[in-house]
Write an enzyme that holds these catalytic residues in place. Structure first.
Site, PDB file in Angstrom:
ATOM      1  CG  HIS A  68     -16.698-139.179  91.195  1.00  0.00           C
ATOM      2  ND1 HIS A  68     -17.227-140.193  91.945  1.00  0.00           N
ATOM      3  CD2 HIS A  68     -17.597-138.167  91.245  1.00  0.00           C
ATOM      4  CE1 HIS A  68     -18.397-139.805  92.439  1.00  0.00           C
ATOM      5  NE2 HIS A  68     -18.641-138.583  92.028  1.00  0.00           N
ATOM      6  CB  SER A  75     -21.083-139.226  89.893  1.00  0.00           C
ATOM      7  OG  SER A  75     -22.316-138.886  89.294  1.00  0.00           O
ATOM      8  CD  GLU A 115     -15.202-143.159  93.377  1.00  0.00           C
ATOM      9  OE1 GLU A 115     -15.451-144.239  93.915  1.00  0.00           O
ATOM     10  OE2 GLU A 115     -16.025-142.574  92.644  1.00  0.00           O
ATOM     11  CG  ASN A 153     -21.834-142.552  93.976  1.00  0.00           C
ATOM     12  OD1 ASN A 153     -21.953-142.220  95.145  1.00  0.00           O
ATOM     13  ND2 ASN A 153     -21.612-141.680  93.013  1.00  0.00           N
TER      14      ASN A 153
END
Length: 282
Positions: free
Chosen positions: A140, A119, A152, A190
Protein backbone atom coordinates in the site's frame (compact mmCIF):
# COMPACT_ATOMS: atom_id res chain seq x y z
CA UNK A 1 14.83 -13.06 -4.97
CA UNK A 2 16.35 -10.10 -6.81
CA UNK A 3 13.63 -7.86 -8.24
CA UNK A 4 14.98 -6.07 -11.34
CA UNK A 5 11.72 -5.70 -13.33
CA UNK A 6 8.33 -4.73 -11.90
CA UNK A 7 5.02 -4.98 -13.73
CA UNK A 8 2.30 -2.48 -12.81
CA UNK A 9 -1.38 -2.87 -13.65
CA UNK A 10 -2.95 0.57 -13.93
CA UNK A 11 -1.42 3.81 -15.26
CA UNK A 12 -3.53 6.12 -13.08
CA UNK A 13 -2.38 8.26 -10.14
CA UNK A 14 -1.04 5.37 -8.06
CA UNK A 15 0.25 3.24 -10.95
CA UNK A 16 2.26 5.99 -12.63
CA UNK A 17 3.57 7.14 -9.24
CA UNK A 18 4.84 3.63 -8.45
CA UNK A 19 6.33 3.41 -11.97
CA UNK A 20 8.23 6.67 -11.41
CA UNK A 21 9.54 5.58 -8.00
CA UNK A 22 10.78 2.27 -9.47
CA UNK A 23 12.35 3.79 -12.61
CA UNK A 24 14.19 6.54 -10.67
CA UNK A 25 15.61 3.81 -8.39
CA UNK A 26 16.99 1.83 -11.33
CA UNK A 27 14.26 -0.82 -11.58
CA UNK A 28 12.76 -1.61 -14.99
CA UNK A 29 8.99 -1.14 -15.28
CA UNK A 30 6.26 -2.50 -17.55
CA UNK A 31 3.12 -0.37 -16.98
CA UNK A 32 -0.08 -1.86 -18.39
CA UNK A 33 -3.54 -0.33 -18.76
CA UNK A 34 -6.61 -1.09 -20.85
CA UNK A 35 -6.12 1.59 -23.54
CA UNK A 36 -3.36 3.42 -25.38
CA UNK A 37 -4.87 6.69 -24.12
CA UNK A 38 -4.61 5.56 -20.49
CA UNK A 39 -0.94 4.51 -20.76
CA UNK A 40 -0.08 7.68 -22.72
CA UNK A 41 -1.63 9.81 -19.98
CA UNK A 42 0.26 7.82 -17.33
CA UNK A 43 3.66 8.21 -18.99
CA UNK A 44 3.00 11.93 -19.63
CA UNK A 45 2.31 12.36 -15.89
CA UNK A 46 5.64 10.71 -15.04
CA UNK A 47 7.46 12.96 -17.53
CA UNK A 48 5.86 16.10 -16.06
CA UNK A 49 6.65 15.00 -12.51
CA UNK A 50 10.31 14.40 -13.41
CA UNK A 51 10.45 17.83 -15.11
CA UNK A 52 9.36 19.42 -11.82
CA UNK A 53 12.18 17.56 -10.03
CA UNK A 54 14.67 18.90 -12.60
CA UNK A 55 13.40 22.46 -11.93
CA UNK A 56 13.91 21.91 -8.21
CA UNK A 57 17.40 20.56 -9.01
CA UNK A 58 16.61 17.24 -7.32
CA UNK A 59 17.55 15.32 -10.50
CA UNK A 60 19.32 16.10 -13.79
CA UNK A 61 17.99 15.88 -17.35
CA UNK A 62 20.18 12.76 -17.79
CA UNK A 63 18.54 11.18 -14.70
CA UNK A 64 15.14 11.84 -16.25
CA UNK A 65 16.15 10.33 -19.60
CA UNK A 66 17.50 7.21 -17.85
CA UNK A 67 14.33 6.81 -15.76
CA UNK A 68 12.00 7.27 -18.76
CA UNK A 69 14.02 4.68 -20.71
CA UNK A 70 13.32 2.14 -17.94
CA UNK A 71 9.53 2.41 -18.37
CA UNK A 72 7.82 0.33 -21.03
CA UNK A 73 4.09 0.88 -21.52
CA UNK A 74 1.66 -1.66 -22.91
CA UNK A 75 -1.97 -2.72 -23.17
CA UNK A 76 -1.01 -6.42 -23.17
CA UNK A 77 -0.60 -8.59 -20.08
CA UNK A 78 1.81 -10.76 -22.09
CA UNK A 79 4.44 -8.03 -21.79
CA UNK A 80 4.59 -8.63 -18.03
CA UNK A 81 6.29 -12.00 -18.45
CA UNK A 82 9.80 -10.71 -17.65
CA UNK A 83 8.78 -9.25 -14.27
CA UNK A 84 9.68 -10.81 -10.91
CA UNK A 85 6.96 -8.77 -9.17
CA UNK A 86 3.63 -7.50 -10.54
CA UNK A 87 1.77 -4.80 -8.60
CA UNK A 88 -1.95 -4.42 -9.19
CA UNK A 89 -2.85 -0.71 -8.85
CA UNK A 90 -6.31 -0.62 -10.42
CA UNK A 91 -9.42 1.11 -9.04
CA UNK A 92 -10.45 0.17 -5.48
CA UNK A 93 -13.09 -2.36 -6.53
CA UNK A 94 -13.08 -5.94 -5.21
CA UNK A 95 -14.57 -7.64 -8.30
CA UNK A 96 -12.19 -5.80 -10.66
CA UNK A 97 -9.17 -6.70 -8.51
CA UNK A 98 -10.21 -10.37 -8.37
CA UNK A 99 -10.55 -10.44 -12.17
CA UNK A 100 -7.08 -8.89 -12.65
CA UNK A 101 -5.39 -11.10 -10.05
CA UNK A 102 -6.88 -14.28 -11.59
CA UNK A 103 -5.64 -13.22 -15.05
CA UNK A 104 -2.15 -12.55 -13.69
CA UNK A 105 -2.07 -15.84 -11.78
CA UNK A 106 -2.97 -17.78 -14.93
CA UNK A 107 -0.23 -16.29 -17.11
CA UNK A 108 2.74 -15.49 -14.85
CA UNK A 109 5.49 -18.00 -14.04
CA UNK A 110 4.87 -19.73 -10.68
CA UNK A 111 7.74 -17.95 -8.90
CA UNK A 112 6.48 -14.41 -9.70
CA UNK A 113 5.14 -12.42 -6.73
CA UNK A 114 1.80 -10.63 -7.10
CA UNK A 115 1.13 -7.57 -4.93
CA UNK A 116 -1.97 -5.40 -4.56
CA UNK A 117 -1.81 -1.66 -3.86
CA UNK A 118 -5.25 -1.82 -2.20
CA UNK A 119 -5.98 0.55 0.68
CA UNK A 120 -8.92 -1.44 2.06
CA UNK A 121 -9.49 -4.86 0.44
CA UNK A 122 -8.47 -8.03 2.29
CA UNK A 123 -5.13 -9.41 1.09
CA UNK A 124 -6.10 -12.83 2.48
CA UNK A 125 -9.27 -12.85 0.34
CA UNK A 126 -7.45 -11.73 -2.82
CA UNK A 127 -4.67 -14.28 -2.26
CA UNK A 128 -7.25 -17.06 -1.92
CA UNK A 129 -8.43 -16.66 -5.56
CA UNK A 130 -4.90 -17.44 -6.83
CA UNK A 131 -2.85 -20.62 -6.99
CA UNK A 132 0.10 -18.79 -5.39
CA UNK A 133 -1.37 -17.48 -2.11
CA UNK A 134 2.09 -17.74 -0.47
CA UNK A 135 3.44 -15.35 -3.15
CA UNK A 136 0.66 -12.79 -2.74
CA UNK A 137 1.14 -9.64 -0.63
CA UNK A 138 -0.16 -6.10 -0.14
CA UNK A 139 1.98 -3.08 -1.03
CA UNK A 140 0.00 0.00 0.00
CA UNK A 141 1.77 3.08 -1.36
CA UNK A 142 0.63 6.56 -0.33
CA UNK A 143 -0.29 9.42 -2.66
CA UNK A 144 1.73 11.16 -4.10
CA UNK A 145 3.94 8.07 -4.39
CA UNK A 146 7.18 9.81 -5.47
CA UNK A 147 7.05 12.10 -2.40
CA UNK A 148 5.62 9.85 0.33
CA UNK A 149 8.16 7.70 2.17
CA UNK A 150 5.74 5.13 3.58
CA UNK A 151 4.75 1.75 2.16
CA UNK A 152 2.50 -0.53 4.19
CA UNK A 153 3.49 -4.14 3.44
CA UNK A 154 0.48 -6.30 4.26
CA UNK A 155 0.86 -9.99 4.94
CA UNK A 156 -2.16 -12.13 4.16
CA UNK A 157 -2.65 -15.22 6.31
CA UNK A 158 -0.92 -17.25 3.56
CA UNK A 159 1.99 -14.89 2.65
CA UNK A 160 5.35 -16.63 3.01
CA UNK A 161 8.38 -15.22 4.84
CA UNK A 162 10.39 -15.31 1.58
CA UNK A 163 7.75 -13.23 -0.24
CA UNK A 164 7.65 -10.71 2.58
CA UNK A 165 11.46 -10.46 2.68
CA UNK A 166 11.73 -9.90 -1.11
CA UNK A 167 9.06 -7.18 -1.16
CA UNK A 168 10.38 -5.49 1.98
CA UNK A 169 13.87 -5.33 0.41
CA UNK A 170 12.45 -3.98 -2.85
CA UNK A 171 10.48 -1.23 -1.04
CA UNK A 172 13.66 -0.25 0.80
CA UNK A 173 15.55 -0.16 -2.52
CA UNK A 174 12.99 2.42 -3.71
CA UNK A 175 14.09 4.67 -0.86
CA UNK A 176 10.81 4.02 0.95
CA UNK A 177 10.31 3.15 4.60
CA UNK A 178 8.22 -0.04 4.75
CA UNK A 179 6.16 -1.03 7.78
CA UNK A 180 4.87 -4.60 8.08
CA UNK A 181 1.18 -5.03 8.83
CA UNK A 182 -1.09 -8.02 9.38
CA UNK A 183 -4.18 -8.17 7.18
CA UNK A 184 -7.12 -6.28 8.73
CA UNK A 185 -9.59 -3.63 7.49
CA UNK A 186 -7.78 -0.31 6.95
CA UNK A 187 -4.40 -1.88 7.83
CA UNK A 188 -2.59 0.60 10.17
CA UNK A 189 -2.64 4.16 8.83
CA UNK A 190 -6.24 4.39 7.60
CA UNK A 191 -7.49 2.39 10.61
CA UNK A 192 -6.27 5.25 12.83
CA UNK A 193 -6.71 8.16 10.39
CA UNK A 194 -10.30 7.77 9.15
CA UNK A 195 -11.90 7.35 12.61
CA UNK A 196 -9.98 10.49 13.64
CA UNK A 197 -11.51 12.36 10.67
CA UNK A 198 -14.93 10.97 11.64
CA UNK A 199 -14.44 12.21 15.23
CA UNK A 200 -13.62 15.68 13.87
CA UNK A 201 -17.05 15.64 12.17
CA UNK A 202 -18.70 14.76 15.51
CA UNK A 203 -16.85 17.72 17.12
CA UNK A 204 -18.06 19.96 14.26
CA UNK A 205 -21.64 18.63 14.46
CA UNK A 206 -21.74 19.30 18.21
CA UNK A 207 -20.74 22.92 17.54
CA UNK A 208 -17.69 22.71 19.80
CA UNK A 209 -15.61 24.86 17.42
CA UNK A 210 -15.53 26.19 13.87
CA UNK A 211 -13.97 24.04 11.12
CA UNK A 212 -11.03 26.46 10.95
CA UNK A 213 -10.42 26.21 14.70
CA UNK A 214 -10.76 22.41 14.75
CA UNK A 215 -8.16 22.14 11.98
CA UNK A 216 -5.88 24.76 13.60
CA UNK A 217 -6.10 22.86 16.89
CA UNK A 218 -4.97 19.57 15.33
CA UNK A 219 -2.25 21.24 13.24
CA UNK A 220 -0.76 23.20 16.12
CA UNK A 221 -1.53 20.77 18.96
CA UNK A 222 -0.64 17.50 17.20
CA UNK A 223 1.87 18.81 14.65
CA UNK A 224 -0.23 17.62 11.71
CA UNK A 225 0.56 19.31 8.36
CA UNK A 226 -3.15 19.54 7.48
CA UNK A 227 -6.23 19.53 9.72
CA UNK A 228 -8.63 16.53 9.67
CA UNK A 229 -11.54 18.41 8.05
CA UNK A 230 -9.35 19.89 5.28
CA UNK A 231 -7.89 16.40 4.80
CA UNK A 232 -11.40 14.92 4.53
CA UNK A 233 -12.14 17.43 1.75
CA UNK A 234 -8.95 16.34 -0.03
CA UNK A 235 -9.63 12.60 0.33
CA UNK A 236 -13.34 12.95 -0.47
CA UNK A 237 -16.13 12.81 2.10
CA UNK A 238 -17.71 9.90 0.21
CA UNK A 239 -14.45 7.93 0.55
CA UNK A 240 -14.25 8.66 4.31
CA UNK A 241 -17.86 7.54 4.76
CA UNK A 242 -17.34 4.34 2.72
CA UNK A 243 -14.28 3.43 4.82
CA UNK A 244 -16.18 3.95 8.10
CA UNK A 245 -19.01 1.76 6.79
CA UNK A 246 -16.51 -1.01 5.95
CA UNK A 247 -15.06 -0.83 9.48
CA UNK A 248 -18.52 -0.96 11.06
CA UNK A 249 -19.53 -4.03 9.02
CA UNK A 250 -16.18 -5.84 9.34
CA UNK A 251 -15.54 -5.20 13.06
CA UNK A 252 -19.17 -5.00 14.21
CA UNK A 253 -18.12 -2.36 16.77
CA UNK A 254 -20.28 0.75 17.25
CA UNK A 255 -17.19 2.93 17.74
CA UNK A 256 -16.91 2.87 13.94
CA UNK A 257 -20.37 4.41 13.34
CA UNK A 258 -20.17 7.25 10.82
CA UNK A 259 -21.05 10.74 12.04
CA UNK A 260 -24.58 11.73 10.88
CA UNK A 261 -23.21 15.09 9.62
CA UNK A 262 -20.71 13.24 7.40
CA UNK A 263 -23.57 11.15 5.96
CA UNK A 264 -25.69 14.28 5.47
CA UNK A 265 -22.96 16.11 3.58
CA UNK A 266 -22.34 13.12 1.32
CA UNK A 267 -26.10 12.90 0.64
CA UNK A 268 -26.02 16.59 -0.34
CA UNK A 269 -23.20 15.93 -2.80
CA UNK A 270 -20.73 18.03 -0.83
CA UNK A 271 -17.82 15.65 -1.27
CA UNK A 272 -14.90 18.08 -0.87
CA UNK A 273 -12.44 19.49 -3.37
CA UNK A 274 -13.64 17.32 -6.24
CA UNK A 275 -17.13 18.89 -6.12
CA UNK A 276 -15.97 22.39 -5.15
CA UNK A 277 -17.57 22.15 -1.73
CA UNK A 278 -17.17 19.99 1.35
CA UNK A 279 -16.49 21.33 4.82
CA UNK A 280 -14.84 24.25 3.01
CA UNK A 281 -15.63 25.91 -0.35
CA UNK A 282 -13.07 25.65 -3.18
Amino acid sequence: MDITTVGIIGAGTMGNGIAQACAVSGINVVMVDISDAAVAKGIATVSGSLDRLIKKEKITADDKAAAMARIQVSTRYDDLKGAQLVIEAATENYDLKVKIVKQLDAMLAPEVIIASNTSSISITKLAAVTGRADKFIGMHFFNPVPMMALVEIIRGLQTSDATHAAVHAMATALGKTPITVKNAPGFVVNRILVPMINEAFFVLAEGLATPEDIDAGMKLGCNQPIGPLALADMVGLDVCLAVMEVYLSEFGDSKYRACPLLKEMVAAGRLGRKTGQGVYTY
